[in-house]
Write a protein that holds these residues in place. Structure first.
Motif, PDB file in Angstrom:
ATOM      1  N   CYS A 201      23.930 -21.674   5.759  1.00 47.67           N
ATOM      2  CA  CYS A 201      23.867 -21.915   4.307  1.00 47.67           C
ATOM      3  C   CYS A 201      24.833 -21.018   3.531  1.00 47.67           C
ATOM      4  O   CYS A 201      25.079 -21.265   2.349  1.00 47.67           O
ATOM      5  N   LEU A 202      25.380 -19.992   4.143  1.00 47.11           N
ATOM      6  CA  LEU A 202      26.360 -19.161   3.432  1.00 47.11           C
ATOM      7  C   LEU A 202      27.724 -19.843   3.389  1.00 47.11           C
ATOM      8  O   LEU A 202      28.555 -19.519   2.539  1.00 47.11           O
ATOM      9  N   GLY A 203      27.978 -20.757   4.324  1.00 46.97           N
ATOM     10  CA  GLY A 203      29.199 -21.564   4.249  1.00 46.97           C
ATOM     11  C   GLY A 203      30.483 -20.842   4.637  1.00 46.97           C
ATOM     12  O   GLY A 203      31.573 -21.214   4.218  1.00 46.97           O
ATOM     13  N   ALA A 204      30.368 -19.801   5.454  1.00 45.21           N
ATOM     14  CA  ALA A 204      31.562 -19.113   5.983  1.00 45.21           C
ATOM     15  C   ALA A 204      31.717 -19.507   7.455  1.00 45.21           C
ATOM     16  O   ALA A 204      30.807 -20.097   8.033  1.00 45.21           O
ATOM     17  N   PRO A 205      32.849 -19.185   8.076  1.00 46.64           N
ATOM     18  CA  PRO A 205      32.950 -19.490   9.508  1.00 46.64           C
ATOM     19  C   PRO A 205      32.012 -18.593  10.316  1.00 46.64           C
ATOM     20  O   PRO A 205      31.600 -17.537   9.821  1.00 46.64           O
ATOM     21  N   PRO A 206      31.689 -18.990  11.552  1.00 46.21           N
ATOM     22  CA  PRO A 206      30.863 -18.116  12.381  1.00 46.21           C
ATOM     23  C   PRO A 206      31.606 -16.820  12.717  1.00 46.21           C
ATOM     24  O   PRO A 206      32.840 -16.800  12.733  1.00 46.21           O
ATOM     25  N   GLY A 207      30.868 -15.751  12.967  1.00 48.68           N
ATOM     26  CA  GLY A 207      31.519 -14.517  13.411  1.00 48.68           C
ATOM     27  C   GLY A 207      31.012 -13.252  12.750  1.00 48.68           C
ATOM     28  O   GLY A 207      31.363 -12.156  13.174  1.00 48.68           O
ATOM     29  N   LEU A 208      30.189 -13.391  11.691  1.00 43.94           N
ATOM     30  CA  LEU A 208      29.574 -12.203  11.096  1.00 43.94           C
ATOM     31  C   LEU A 208      28.078 -12.482  10.914  1.00 43.94           C
ATOM     32  O   LEU A 208      27.693 -13.592  10.546  1.00 43.94           O
ATOM     33  N   ALA A 209      27.278 -11.466  11.180  1.00 38.85           N
ATOM     34  CA  ALA A 209      25.823 -11.608  11.072  1.00 38.85           C
ATOM     35  C   ALA A 209      25.284 -10.594  10.069  1.00 38.85           C
ATOM     36  O   ALA A 209      25.160  -9.405  10.391  1.00 38.85           O
ATOM     37  N   PRO A 210      24.979 -11.038   8.835  1.00 33.12           N
ATOM     38  CA  PRO A 210      24.365 -10.126   7.864  1.00 33.12           C
ATOM     39  C   PRO A 210      23.042  -9.576   8.397  1.00 33.12           C
ATOM     40  O   PRO A 210      22.266 -10.331   9.009  1.00 33.12           O
ATOM     41  N   VAL A 211      22.824  -8.284   8.195  1.00 32.06           N
ATOM     42  CA  VAL A 211      21.537  -7.673   8.571  1.00 32.06           C
ATOM     43  C   VAL A 211      21.100  -6.734   7.456  1.00 32.06           C
ATOM     44  O   VAL A 211      21.942  -6.222   6.701  1.00 32.06           O
ATOM     45  N   THR A 212      19.804  -6.496   7.375  1.00 30.07           N
ATOM     46  CA  THR A 212      19.295  -5.497   6.429  1.00 30.07           C
ATOM     47  C   THR A 212      18.113  -4.785   7.076  1.00 30.07           C
ATOM     48  O   THR A 212      17.299  -5.412   7.756  1.00 30.07           O
ATOM     49  N   PHE A 213      18.056  -3.470   6.906  1.00 30.97           N
ATOM     50  CA  PHE A 213      16.986  -2.646   7.480  1.00 30.97           C
ATOM     51  C   PHE A 213      16.343  -1.837   6.362  1.00 30.97           C
ATOM     52  O   PHE A 213      17.044  -1.217   5.553  1.00 30.97           O
ATOM     53  N   SER A 214      15.005  -1.811   6.334  1.00 29.34           N
ATOM     54  CA  SER A 214      14.294  -1.004   5.335  1.00 29.34           C
ATOM     55  C   SER A 214      14.465   0.486   5.660  1.00 29.34           C
ATOM     56  O   SER A 214      14.834   0.850   6.787  1.00 29.34           O
ATOM     57  N   GLU A 215      14.138   1.324   4.683  1.00 31.46           N
ATOM     58  CA  GLU A 215      14.206   2.777   4.911  1.00 31.46           C
ATOM     59  C   GLU A 215      13.316   3.183   6.079  1.00 31.46           C
ATOM     60  O   GLU A 215      13.668   4.019   6.895  1.00 31.46           O
TER      61      GLU A 215
END
Ligand code: PLP
Length: 375
Positions: A201-215
């Motif tokens: 749904c972000l509509g970019a090519p494959p190859g990056l994986a957004p991640v987020t970590f809590s404190e």
């Protein structure tokens, strides 16, 4: 041996309406074609900082540790699990499709003692069953797939994340298909680690994986008994690259960074709410059109994802032949079923720049032709 130099690799023109990758906006493709710059170039580091901020908005989080891993969605999955699991740790995994199975497999590879809470493919994992397993096992980690791409079903997560917090466990959420298409509220839901993929749904090519970590998750990763098994996905090292002091960790692909940056700009220009409303409206339009063709969907109404449609293949129809005809005649790619659903469903995606009225109209017209229902 004489060397034969192949022809230049010019891909065919496709309309991508499978489970991802999705079509990329021309603005994203232009960003991808910009010159390569070094992985420590001040220009690139500034754009990476902007990506962190834009991802926080989409993830619904204030988490400082928000960045994009060099790799596809699976690298995000591996990163979240590898940083939180040590050998012998209990892990409760909700499984209602192919990607829940993958979570369980990766958790076990990192030494997690996995407890599976399963639902038939096409259904949701009952929140109460996961909460009961959390009470029983007292795991360190609870892992779930928010948008199960193999079945088109959305998993509610709030009650599970609450039960996990109450038991002192960390919740890991797979948002590979959901991020940018439906609300994801990492902070409000109490999620400790979440990951996505650039190509849906972000509509970019494959190859990056957004991640987020809590404190809390970052503190737990810091206080581990032994280092994270995967150097490449160690969140402490990644943070030292994406954040100050910008220490070298790996050579990130600057064109992929530029492409994701532009894709995120487009998502934020749309606005979260407007984007989700368009997603829902085009989903409704597609579902109405499919119904006119006599095509039904897997999963109960009210549980279905608006970006991934698991369409039941009518009896007597050769599903592979239909997909082939769509690809050969219209350049239109739709997906096949996976695992137990192989041969029984098509998977039609409305993701990224493929979420438009034109895509819906083309897909319905092409399916009508292929099924002999265009009269
Ligand atoms: N999780 C989900 C829900 C997915 O749909 C996918 C890919 O389709 C993945 C994880 C793995 O992502 P990738 O294929 O980008 O490694």
């Amino acid at each position: 041996m004489p060397v034969t130099i192949p022809e230049p690799a010019v891909p065919p023109r496709r309309v991508l309406m499978g489970p991802g990758p999705s079509d990329a906006d021309p603005r994203v493709l232009r960003a991808l074609a910009a010159p390569v710059v070094g992985h420590l170039d001040p220009w690139l580091l500034a754009r990476m900082g902007e990506i962190r901020a834009m991802l926080r908005t989409l993830f619904g989080t204030e988490n400082r540790a928000t960045l994009a891993i060099s790799g596809t969605g699976t690298s995000g999955m591996e990163a979240c699990l590898a940083n939180l699991i040590e050998p012998g740790d209990g892990v409760v995994v909700g499984i209602h499709g192919y990607f829940g199975e993958r979570l369980a497999e990766i958790a076990a590879r990192h030494g997690g003692e996995v407890t599976r809470v399963e639902a038939p493919w096409g259904e949701r994992v009952p929140e109460r069953a996961v909460a009961a397993a959390i009470d029983r096992v007292r795991p360190k980690v609870v892992a779930l797939v928010h948008a199960e791409t193999s079945t088109g079903v959305e998993q509610p997560v709030e009650e599970i994340a609450r039960a996990a917090r109450a038991a002192g466990a960390f919740t890991v959420l797979d948002c590979v298909t959901s991020l940018g298409g439906v609300p994801v509220e990492v902070d409000r839901w109490g999620i400790d680690a979440a990951y996505a993929g650039s190509q849906k749904c972000l509509g970019a090519p494959p190859g990056l994986a957004p991640v987020t970590f809590s404190e809390r998750a970052i503190a737990a990763a810091r206080d581990r008994r032994r280092p994270v098994a995967g150097f490449y996905v160690d969140i402490a090292l990644l943070e030292r690259y994406w954040d100050e002091p910008h220490a070298y960790h790996h050579t990130i692909s600057s064109p992929l960074v530029a492409a994701l940056h532009e894709a995120l700009r487009i998502a934020l220009e749309d606005g979260r709410e407007a984007r989700f409303a368009r997603q829902r409206a085009l989903h409704d339009e597609l579902v109405r059109g499919l119904a006119r063709l006599g095509l039904g969907l897997l999963g109960a109404e009210g549980t279905r994802l608006p970006m991934l449609h698991a369409v039941r293949v009518p009896a007597g129809v050769d599903e592979a032949a239909v997909r082939r005809e769509l690809l050969e005649t219209y350049g239109l790619e739709i997906g096949a079923g996976m695992g137990a659903l192989k041969g029984r469903i098509w998977r039609i995606g409305l993701m990224g720049a493929s979420c438009t009225p034109n895509h819906v109209a083309l897909c319905l017209a092409a399916l009508a032709r292929a099924l002999g229902k265009d009269g």
